[in-house]
Write an enzyme that holds these catalytic residues in place. Structure first.
Site, PDB file in Angstrom:
ATOM      1  N   LYS A  83      31.511  -7.724  17.962  1.00 22.82           N
ATOM      2  CA  LYS A  83      31.313  -9.141  17.664  1.00 22.82           C
ATOM      3  C   LYS A  83      32.462  -9.608  16.798  1.00 22.82           C
ATOM      4  O   LYS A  83      33.070  -8.798  16.091  1.00 22.82           O
ATOM      5  CB  LYS A  83      29.995  -9.338  16.900  1.00 22.82           C
ATOM      6  CG  LYS A  83      29.410 -10.714  17.027  1.00 22.82           C
ATOM      7  CD  LYS A  83      28.534 -10.823  18.255  1.00 22.82           C
ATOM      8  CE  LYS A  83      28.089 -12.234  18.524  1.00 22.82           C
ATOM      9  NZ  LYS A  83      27.046 -12.270  19.569  1.00 22.82           N
ATOM     10  N   ASP A  94      29.951 -17.604  21.287  1.00 19.88           N
ATOM     11  CA  ASP A  94      28.710 -17.543  20.504  1.00 19.88           C
ATOM     12  C   ASP A  94      28.641 -18.925  19.843  1.00 19.88           C
ATOM     13  O   ASP A  94      29.276 -19.872  20.337  1.00 19.88           O
ATOM     14  CB  ASP A  94      28.760 -16.386  19.486  1.00 19.88           C
ATOM     15  CG  ASP A  94      27.382 -16.021  18.912  1.00 19.88           C
ATOM     16  OD1 ASP A  94      26.663 -15.229  19.542  1.00 19.88           O
ATOM     17  OD2 ASP A  94      27.011 -16.544  17.840  1.00 19.88           O
TER      18      ASP A  94
HETATM   19  N1  GLU Z   1      27.222 -14.211  22.115  1.00 20.47           N
HETATM   20  C1  GLU Z   1      26.348 -13.787  23.185  1.00 20.47           C
HETATM   21  C2  GLU Z   1      25.354 -12.784  22.659  1.00 20.47           C
HETATM   22  O1  GLU Z   1      24.923 -12.890  21.543  1.00 20.47           O
HETATM   23  C3  GLU Z   1      27.105 -13.349  24.430  1.00 20.47           C
HETATM   24  C4  GLU Z   1      28.071 -12.235  24.270  1.00 20.47           C
HETATM   25  C5  GLU Z   1      28.919 -11.961  25.521  1.00 20.47           C
HETATM   26  O2  GLU Z   1      28.718 -12.572  26.554  1.00 20.47           O
HETATM   27  O3  GLU Z   1      29.779 -11.079  25.399  1.00 20.47           O
HETATM   28  O4  GLU Z   1      24.919 -11.877  23.323  1.00 20.47           O
END
Ligand code: GLU
Length: 447
Positions: free
Chosen positions: A127, A167
């Site tokens: 992340k 996100d």
């Molecule tokens: N931010 C999204 C999550 O919390 C998607 C992450 C992604 O697609 O890599 O899963």
């Protein structure tokens, strides 16, 4: 309750990550579920496997300088936490929000590792993000920020290394600017390095809708275990961003009536059901506030500034805004008002006290790392399409998403049964995610 063998591990996490409360909370919740697993399979506690799962493989912090429209220089802090790559390249979104600090990204990266494992797809967990506040910034400022952010981050990425997506605060526009900068710096059209791309340049059908649609499928499946569906039910969805909008869309399609949604300024109640075209116009096009929705609906809707959306009586609640947005008191109110199911579209939106309240009351509770996995699962489908230089139809992609969500549901339910807590999807999700990551880590040795 935390198993005796896991207590020193948690104590170490607290000591090593001071002040990072959300991270402590996320780790604690998973460790609370693992007592039953290591009692049955002690090998999962060998070779400091659980200690290693709690420690990110790599944490990157960097300076992001950028110039605003008036020529003033700003500094933000950029992060990427590459948490676990046992199952595949690091995968997870980027969050741009003024509250972001290392603890936010670490909690999200930790959750992502288990969520990604639950999808059954070959993706590790990571992340990133920044304490940059996109609110009120011009398009040109957003572009300059994204370019500066990527100018540092690009060296840590790659389709086999680390694949970010969006996100909170990062959508198609931001992914576009970051992809453009990555392409320019590396001189490679490496589509699989970012997901959430536009359809014209390597994106996947359904990626925009995926988190909200997926959460709705999960809750639908969960309701089916009690021989119920969305049809005719009153639903509240917190938030008004990407997850909330497409949750409202799918719930409405399945016959539910979404009567409230919110943003950081307050919430709106619209008893006739949220007018989605209007909400999309305000939030996706105008980038406006939720009060504008009530204004546009005249007497049909009311705006409640700064109130708790959880005071609105409903049978299903889908918290789709942000972490810890629903506390113990909110949970008690919801239960008192007749709630039967809750599906977390956001990451960790319910506080531990709220989760316990729902579980004790026998409310069907779908934890975020299972219920909102549809977004990242569709990102993995986007990576597949990029790798094969192909693009699938909306229908075919949505069918894959629906199957993935049903499988996640069934696997969580099965694990909850196996580990002695039928109907406890929190335990089921933590155990199912953990076992998949742990199996791979054992095979790969001490790395
Ligand atoms: N931010 C999204 C999550 O919390 C998607 C992450 C992604 O697609 O890599 O899963």
């Amino acid at each position: 309750m935390l198993d005796e063998k896991l207590q020193p591990i948690f104590a170490d996490v607290l000591r090593r990550n001071p002040g990072e409360e959300e991270f402590h909370q996320a780790v604690r919740e998973v460790l609370d579920s693992l007592g039953a697993v290591i009692a049955k399979h002690p090998h999962y506690a060998e070779n400091a496997l659980i200690e290693r799962i709690c420690e990110p493989e790599r944490q990157i912090i960097f300076r992001v300088p950028w110039v605003d429209d008036h020529g003033k220089v700003h500094i933000n802090r950029g992060f990427r936490v590459q948490f676990n790559s046992a199952l595949g390249p690091y995968k997870g979104g980027l969050r741009f929000h003024p509250t972001v600090y290392l603890g936010t990204i670490k909690f999200l990266g930790f959750e992502q590792t288990f969520k990604n494992a639950l999808t059954g797809m070959p993706i590790g967990g990571g992340k990133g993000g920044s304490d940059f506040d996109p609110k009120g910034r011009s398009d040109a400022e957003i572009m300059r920020f994204c370019q500066s952010f990527m100018t540092e981050l690009y060296r840590h990425l790659g389709e086999y290394t680390d694949v970010p997506a969006g996100d909170i605060g990062v959508g198609g526009r931001e992914i576009g600017y970051m992809f453009g900068q990555y392409k320019r710096i590396t001189n490679r059209y490496e589509s699989g390095v970012l997901t959430g791309k536009g359809l014209a340049w390597g994106g996947s059908q359904v990626r925009t809708e995926a988190t909200g649609y997926g959460a709705t499928y999960f809750v639908e499946r969960m309701l089916q275990t009690r021989k119920q569906g969305f049809d005719g039910k009153k639903v509240i969805v917190s938030g008004a961003g990407n997850v909330a909008i497409y949750t409202i869309e799918k719930v409405t399609e399945l016959g539910g009536r979404v009567i409230a949604c919110s943003d950081s300024s307050g919430y709106v109640v619209d008893e006739a059901g949220i007018d989605l075209a209007l909400l999309k116009e305000i939030k996706e096009q105008r980038r406006g506030r939720i009060a504008d929705y009530a204004k546009a609906r005249g007497n049909a809707a009311k705006f409640v500034p700064e109130g708790r959306i959880w005071d609105v009586p409903a049978e299903v609640a889908m918290p789709s805004a942000t972490q810890n947005e629903l506390n113990g008191q909110d949970a008690r109110t919801l239960v008192k008002n007749g709630l039967i199911a809750i599906g977390e579209g956001a990451n960790m939106p319910s506080t531990p006290e709220a989760v316990q309240t729902f579980l004790k009351a026998g409310v069907l509770f779908a934890p975020g790392k299972a219920a909102n996995a549809g977004g990242v699962a569709t990102s993995a489908l986007e990576m597949q399409q990029n790798a094969s230089r192909d693009s699938w139809t909306f229908e075919a992609t949505e069918e894959r998403l629906a199957t993935i969500m049903h499988n996640i549901h069934d696997r969580c339910a099965e694990m909850a049964d196996t580990y002695g807590s039928p109907g406890n999807y929190v335990l089921g999700a933590n155990v199912a995610g953990f076992i998949r990551v742990a199996e791979a880590m054992r095979a790969l040795g001490i790395v």
